[in-house]
Each structure stands twice: as structure tokens, then as C-alpha cells.
Design a protein around this motif. Structure first.
Motif, PDB file in Angstrom:
ATOM      1  N   LYS A  49      -1.632  -9.182  -0.233  1.00  0.00           N
ATOM      2  CA  LYS A  49      -2.755  -9.870   0.542  1.00  0.00           C
ATOM      3  C   LYS A  49      -3.083 -11.318   0.035  1.00  0.00           C
ATOM      4  CE  LYS A  49      -6.865  -7.828  -0.428  1.00  0.00           C
ATOM      5  NZ  LYS A  49      -7.988  -6.761  -0.201  1.00  0.00           N
ATOM      6  N   LEU A  93      -2.578  11.074   5.363  1.00  0.00           N
ATOM      7  CA  LEU A  93      -1.496  10.862   4.663  1.00  0.00           C
ATOM      8  C   LEU A  93      -1.980  10.968   3.267  1.00  0.00           C
ATOM      9  CD1 LEU A  93      -0.413   7.634   6.544  1.00  0.00           C
ATOM     10  CD2 LEU A  93       0.376   9.871   6.968  1.00  0.00           C
ATOM     11  N   TYR A 107     -14.544   2.480  11.164  1.00  0.00           N
ATOM     12  CA  TYR A 107     -13.127   2.160  11.100  1.00  0.00           C
ATOM     13  C   TYR A 107     -12.306   2.654  12.249  1.00  0.00           C
ATOM     14  CZ  TYR A 107      -8.609   3.919   9.023  1.00  0.00           C
ATOM     15  OH  TYR A 107      -7.378   4.245   8.484  1.00  0.00           O
ATOM     16  N   LYS A 122      -9.947   0.795  14.987  1.00  0.00           N
ATOM     17  CA  LYS A 122      -8.661   1.217  15.247  1.00  0.00           C
ATOM     18  C   LYS A 122      -8.239   1.331  16.946  1.00  0.00           C
ATOM     19  CE  LYS A 122      -6.551   2.109  11.251  1.00  0.00           C
ATOM     20  NZ  LYS A 122      -5.216   1.324  10.760  1.00  0.00           N
ATOM     21  N   GLY A 167       0.903  -1.251   0.006  1.00  0.00           N
ATOM     22  CA  GLY A 167      -0.217  -0.114   0.017  1.00  0.00           C
ATOM     23  C   GLY A 167       0.866   1.148   0.082  1.00  0.00           C
ATOM     24  N   MET A 168       0.269   2.295   0.460  1.00  0.00           N
ATOM     25  CA  MET A 168       0.892   3.595   0.200  1.00  0.00           C
ATOM     26  C   MET A 168       2.113   3.783   1.037  1.00  0.00           C
ATOM     27  SD  MET A 168      -0.498   7.432   0.228  1.00  0.00           S
ATOM     28  CE  MET A 168      -1.186   7.386   1.811  1.00  0.00           C
ATOM     29  N   ALA A 169       1.660   3.590   2.540  1.00  0.00           N
ATOM     30  CA  ALA A 169       2.810   3.669   3.379  1.00  0.00           C
ATOM     31  C   ALA A 169       3.828   2.569   3.517  1.00  0.00           C
ATOM     32  CB  ALA A 169       1.930   3.863   4.942  1.00  0.00           C
ATOM     33  N   ASN A 226      -3.599 -13.288   3.516  1.00  0.00           N
ATOM     34  CA  ASN A 226      -4.952 -12.543   4.018  1.00  0.00           C
ATOM     35  C   ASN A 226      -5.088 -12.430   5.349  1.00  0.00           C
ATOM     36  OD1 ASN A 226      -7.216 -11.534   4.281  1.00  0.00           O
ATOM     37  ND2 ASN A 226      -8.041 -12.443   2.165  1.00  0.00           N
ATOM     38  N   LEU A 227      -5.159 -11.365   5.951  1.00  0.00           N
ATOM     39  CA  LEU A 227      -5.166 -11.282   7.288  1.00  0.00           C
ATOM     40  C   LEU A 227      -6.698 -11.512   7.845  1.00  0.00           C
ATOM     41  CD1 LEU A 227      -2.787  -7.979   7.624  1.00  0.00           C
ATOM     42  CD2 LEU A 227      -2.242 -10.512   7.991  1.00  0.00           C
ATOM     43  N   GLY A 281      -2.614   3.512  13.964  1.00  0.00           N
ATOM     44  CA  GLY A 281      -3.933   3.762  14.143  1.00  0.00           C
ATOM     45  C   GLY A 281      -4.211   4.878  13.265  1.00  0.00           C
ATOM     46  N   LEU A 298       0.808  -2.462   8.969  1.00  0.00           N
ATOM     47  CA  LEU A 298       0.201  -1.280   8.161  1.00  0.00           C
ATOM     48  C   LEU A 298      -1.017  -1.557   7.515  1.00  0.00           C
ATOM     49  CD1 LEU A 298       3.334  -0.109   6.359  1.00  0.00           C
ATOM     50  CD2 LEU A 298       2.532   0.934   8.304  1.00  0.00           C
ATOM     51  N   ALA A 299      -1.376  -2.992   7.407  1.00  0.00           N
ATOM     52  CA  ALA A 299      -2.524  -3.330   6.775  1.00  0.00           C
ATOM     53  C   ALA A 299      -3.981  -2.945   7.307  1.00  0.00           C
ATOM     54  CB  ALA A 299      -2.380  -4.832   6.272  1.00  0.00           C
ATOM     55  N   ALA A 300      -4.874  -2.517   6.538  1.00  0.00           N
ATOM     56  CA  ALA A 300      -6.184  -2.131   6.842  1.00  0.00           C
ATOM     57  C   ALA A 300      -6.855  -1.936   5.726  1.00  0.00           C
ATOM     58  CB  ALA A 300      -6.006  -0.801   7.692  1.00  0.00           C
TER      59      ALA A 300
HETATM   60  N1  NAP Z   1      -4.092   6.928   4.358  1.00  0.00           N
HETATM   61  C1  NAP Z   1      -4.120   7.932   5.123  1.00  0.00           C
HETATM   62  O1  NAP Z   1      -4.739   8.938   5.204  1.00  0.00           O
HETATM   63  C2  NAP Z   1      -3.941   7.389   6.618  1.00  0.00           C
HETATM   64  C3  NAP Z   1      -4.165   7.940   7.685  1.00  0.00           C
HETATM   65  C4  NAP Z   1      -3.988   7.720   8.929  1.00  0.00           C
HETATM   66  C5  NAP Z   1      -3.599   6.182   9.152  1.00  0.00           C
HETATM   67  N2  NAP Z   1      -3.443   5.367   8.066  1.00  0.00           N
HETATM   68  C6  NAP Z   1      -3.140   4.055   8.311  1.00  0.00           C
HETATM   69  O2  NAP Z   1      -1.992   3.818   7.936  1.00  0.00           O
HETATM   70  C7  NAP Z   1      -2.018   2.299   7.379  1.00  0.00           C
HETATM   71  C8  NAP Z   1      -1.558   2.419   5.859  1.00  0.00           C
HETATM   72  O3  NAP Z   1      -2.690   3.021   5.057  1.00  0.00           O
HETATM   73  P1  NAP Z   1      -2.026   3.182   3.515  1.00  0.00           P
HETATM   74  O4  NAP Z   1      -2.791   4.528   3.316  1.00  0.00           O
HETATM   75  O5  NAP Z   1      -0.806   2.999   3.054  1.00  0.00           O
HETATM   76  O6  NAP Z   1      -3.276   2.277   3.097  1.00  0.00           O
HETATM   77  P2  NAP Z   1      -3.450   1.426   1.834  1.00  0.00           P
HETATM   78  O7  NAP Z   1      -2.526   2.025   0.651  1.00  0.00           O
HETATM   79  O8  NAP Z   1      -4.670   1.173   1.532  1.00  0.00           O
HETATM   80  O9  NAP Z   1      -2.658   0.023   1.963  1.00  0.00           O
HETATM   81  C9  NAP Z   1      -3.317  -0.823   2.957  1.00  0.00           C
HETATM   82  C10 NAP Z   1      -2.598  -2.254   2.422  1.00  0.00           C
HETATM   83  O10 NAP Z   1      -3.200  -3.059   3.432  1.00  0.00           O
HETATM   84  C11 NAP Z   1      -3.366  -4.392   2.572  1.00  0.00           C
HETATM   85  N3  NAP Z   1      -4.718  -5.119   3.038  1.00  0.00           N
HETATM   86  C12 NAP Z   1      -5.998  -4.636   3.196  1.00  0.00           C
HETATM   87  N4  NAP Z   1      -6.584  -5.911   3.670  1.00  0.00           N
HETATM   88  C13 NAP Z   1      -5.975  -6.588   3.833  1.00  0.00           C
HETATM   89  C14 NAP Z   1      -6.137  -8.181   4.268  1.00  0.00           C
HETATM   90  N5  NAP Z   1      -7.198  -8.584   4.581  1.00  0.00           N
HETATM   91  N6  NAP Z   1      -5.085  -8.934   4.336  1.00  0.00           N
HETATM   92  C15 NAP Z   1      -3.815  -8.415   3.860  1.00  0.00           C
HETATM   93  N7  NAP Z   1      -3.488  -7.176   3.544  1.00  0.00           N
HETATM   94  C16 NAP Z   1      -4.480  -6.368   3.584  1.00  0.00           C
HETATM   95  C17 NAP Z   1      -3.763  -3.669   1.215  1.00  0.00           C
HETATM   96  O11 NAP Z   1      -3.748  -4.770   0.190  1.00  0.00           O
HETATM   97  P3  NAP Z   1      -4.540  -4.374  -1.166  1.00  0.00           P
HETATM   98  O12 NAP Z   1      -4.221  -3.337  -1.615  1.00  0.00           O
HETATM   99  O13 NAP Z   1      -4.352  -5.659  -1.992  1.00  0.00           O
HETATM  100  O14 NAP Z   1      -6.165  -4.414  -0.709  1.00  0.00           O
HETATM  101  C18 NAP Z   1      -2.827  -2.800   0.968  1.00  0.00           C
HETATM  102  O15 NAP Z   1      -1.643  -3.307   0.578  1.00  0.00           O
HETATM  103  C19 NAP Z   1      -3.391   1.831   7.511  1.00  0.00           C
HETATM  104  O16 NAP Z   1      -3.336   0.934   8.963  1.00  0.00           O
HETATM  105  C20 NAP Z   1      -4.131   2.885   7.731  1.00  0.00           C
HETATM  106  O17 NAP Z   1      -5.448   2.690   8.217  1.00  0.00           O
HETATM  107  C21 NAP Z   1      -3.753   5.800   6.968  1.00  0.00           C
END
Ligand code: NAP
Length: 306
Positions: free
Chosen positions: A33, A162, A132, A136, A10-12, A37-38, A103, A59-61
Motif C-alpha cells: 500500500k 474467508l 462495504y 463491492k 493481505g490474507m488472500a 496507494n489505490l 466481491g 484483492l485490495a480493499a
Molecule cells: N476476508 C474475508 O472474509 C473476505 C470475504 C469475502 C471477500 N473478501 C474480499 O477479498 C479480498 C481480500 O481480502 P483479505 O481478507 O485478503 O483482506 P486483507 O487481508 O485485509 O487484505 C487487503 C489488502 O488490501 C490492502 N489495501 C487496503 N487499502 C489499500 C489502499 N488504499 N491501497 C492499496 N492497498 C490497500 C491492504 O493493505 P494494508 O494491510 O497495508 O492496509 C491489504 O494488503 C478483499 O477484496 C475483500 O473484500 C474478503
């Protein structure tokens, strides 16, 4: 050290793995995933037994913007509760002592403008992403309980919003920044004179470039034992939604007007993290808004669907 990153694609995750790959003493596990798969507890147990990582960066969510959260609160609650519970209890039962859980600032009550770690569980949540946020909160609580009961170091990092490369640019499922980049890019391509902004544009938001979060995670990996149980990671300042649009319009070259749709939901008026604890560790975000938006727009332009 053998280190498992969930959500590594994912992004982070992309930003973090690029940094960790440069270190010689880290052996990275970055399953997709499809590979792990979590939602599947058995698969987690099997994976942890086989790989035996020494630390997990979780990081996954299921992540999404306001529209996705409103449209599907059931999945945002249940998927995230299951993902976190399966992974944390799996890590516990395999005696993995160090874990960083990510979180989100939406864990905090909706009636506070400045959000400190001690504000958790002291008020009502913003309804638009309550499911959501509850998942968290339960994940962060589980980290705390595991530490109390077993003496492990499971710590929660609470980032503000982010953005960056590998963000989700889906037309209806995205967060504010990738959403406005797509809108402004398409408006410029179609020679549109105006772009609609939800609300009056005055709500304030704290959006941090993703590399700043992963710089903090790099520091946290080294100092996990001295990290507070939960720690905010954000800019410590914010911009109005209108200012994000204006800066992105400058970068993208959109020269039309902004029109405000005051019937659409915008969420909280202001959300700003108190980042004193992170600053005490010697960390501060380094990327300017202009730099972060340019990098993100460059990534968007590289997408085949753009
Ligand atoms: N983006 C924001 O603004 C933000 C802000 C605060 C906190 N966060 C937290 O920071 C963390 C990283 O966020 P991000 O923006 O990088 O999110 P992201 O780009 O959506 O990446 C999330 C990753 O989790 C994977 N995932 C989802 N469901 C899964 C499962 N059942 N089993 C295994 N992997 C799974 C996704 O895989 P697929 O792509 O294959 O589904 C993806 O690679 C998350 O915990 C998020 O809640 C994000």
C-alpha cells in the motif's frame, strides 16, 4: 505474463502470491500500500504506465468485521468506492484487458438464505455492512459495464467469508474466526471458565479456508475469458457459529463453557452461496474446517503479539 496483484500482502494476497511464484511464465507485481496507494488515482496511472501489466487481480480493499463496519461505515463505503473506481478506470485507460475483481457475499440481499449470482440488486442489503457492500456492488457493476462497452474481460469472483494465515486478529476489528481464535486462546491462557458468544450461536455461516479461494483464482486466471460475469466461490455448506467455536475450542484446548449474549448483533441468520457455476468449472473447496482452523491457529501462535 505480467500480472499485478493489489492487496498482495493481505490474507488472500499472501496465499495467492505463494502459488503464483511457483509458475515460471508469470512475472508478478506485488506493490505494498505504501508503494501504490489505490486511493491515489495519479499514483495508479503512473504505476500502470510504467509497469504495463497484462492482467490485474484486484484483492485490495478496506476489510473488517462487523464491529469495524458499524463503527466506521463512511470509510468502508468511500475508501472502497474510490479504490475500485480508481483502479478499474485506470486499468481501462491503460487498455489492460483482463482483470479479476473480488466481491463479497454481503453484496447479496439480506432476505435470501441461498445466494445465487442472479440475486444481485434484487433486495435490501444487511445494514451492518451496507457501505462495504455498496462499494463491492458498484465495483462489480463497473466491471460489467467495461466489458459491455469495451469488450474487455473484467470478471467478479464473489467469495463467502474467508479465514486463514495473515487474517486480522485485532481484538475489535476482526472477523468471526480470527476473533474467536483470539478469545479462546486468551481464555485458555487465563484459565477462564467461560467465553461469551454474540447472539444465540445458531446463526449459520459459510467460512472457507483462504487457500481454496486462491485455488479458484489460479483456475480463473487461466480461464478468464470463459468465466461468467460474476461467480460465487464458497463451500456450498455451512456451520453454526456455535460449531465454529466448538471446533476451535477443541484445537486450542479451551475446556470451559460458552455463554450467549443475545443483546449483541449477529447479522443475517443464514448466508449460503449457491456454487453451481463454480462446480461447473470443475472446482470445489478441498480444506476441512479442522485443517483450516489448525493452520490458522498455528499462524496466530507465530505472531509476536499473541
Ligand atoms: N476476508 C474475508 O472474509 C473476505 C470475504 C469475502 C471477500 N473478501 C474480499 O477479498 C479480498 C481480500 O481480502 P483479505 O481478507 O485478503 O483482506 P486483507 O487481508 O485485509 O487484505 C487487503 C489488502 O488490501 C490492502 N489495501 C487496503 N487499502 C489499500 C489502499 N488504499 N491501497 C492499496 N492497498 C490497500 C491492504 O493493505 P494494508 O494491510 O497495508 O492496509 C491489504 O494488503 C478483499 O477484496 C475483500 O473484500 C474478503
Amino acid at each position: 505474463m505480467k500480472l499485478l496483484i493489489t492487496g498482495a500482502h493481505g490474507m488472500a494476497g499472501q496465499s495467492l502470491t505463494q502459488k503464483l511464484k511457483q509458475l515460471n511464465d508469470i512475472r508478478l507485481l506485488t506493490p505494498t500500500k505504501q508503494a501504490l496507494n489505490l486511493l491515489d488515482q495519479q499514483a495508479i496511472n503512473h504505476y500502470l504506465r510504467a509497469e504495463q501489466p497484462e492482467m490485474i487481480i484486484h484483492l485490495a480493499a478496506r476489510v473488517g468485521g462487523i464491529q469495524a463496519n458499524i463503527a466506521n461505515p463512511v470509510a468502508f463505503l468511500t475508501d472502497n468506492i474510490l479504490i475500485n473506481t480508481h483502479l478499474l478506470t485506470g486499468a481501462l485507460s491503460h487498455k489492460i484487458k483482463n482483470l479479476l475483481f473480488i466481491g463479497s457475499s454481503c453484496m447479496y440481499p439480506k432476505d435470501r438464505e441461498i445466494l445465487s449470482e442472479s440475486d444481485m440488486l434484487t433486495g435490501l442489503l444487511e445494514p451492518t455492512n451496507e457501505g462495504y457492500a455498496l462499494a463491492k456492488i458498484s465495483g462489480a457493476s463497473l466491471c460489467k459495464y467495461i466489458n459491455l462497452q469495451y469488450g474487455f474481460a473484467y470478471k467478479t469472483i464473489i467469495p463467502c467469508n474467508l479465514y486463514g494465515p495473515y487474517d486480522n486478529f485485532h481484538p475489535t476489528q476482526s472477523h468471526l474466526i480470527p476473533g474467536l481464535i483470539r478469545k479462546l486462546h486468551e481464555a485458555r491462557q487465563m484459565n477462564k471458565n467461560e467465553v461469551v458468544i454474540w447472539g444465540n450461536g445458531d446463526a449459520r455461516r459459510e467460512f472457507m479456508y483462504v487457500d481454496d479461494l486462491t485455488n479458484f483464482i489460479m483456475l480463473a486466471i487461466q480461464r478468464i475469458n470463459v468465466l461468467p460475469q460474476s461467480i460465487n466461490v464458497g463451500l456450498g455448506y455451512d456451520y453454526t457459529i456455535k460449531e465454529y467455536y466448538q471446533m476451535a475450542a477443541k484445537i486450542i484446548g479451551f475446556q470451559g463453557e460458552f455463554v450467549y449474549d443475545k443483546n449483541q448483533p449477529t447479522g443475517m441468520q443464514k448466508k449460503l452461496l449457491n456454487i453451481s457455476l463454480a462446480k461447473n468449472l470443475g472446482w470445489q473447496a478441498q480444506s476441512s474446517l479442522e485443517y483450516g482452523l489448525k493452520k490458522t491457529y498455528d499462524y496466530f501462535l507465530s505472531l509476536p503479539t499473541c
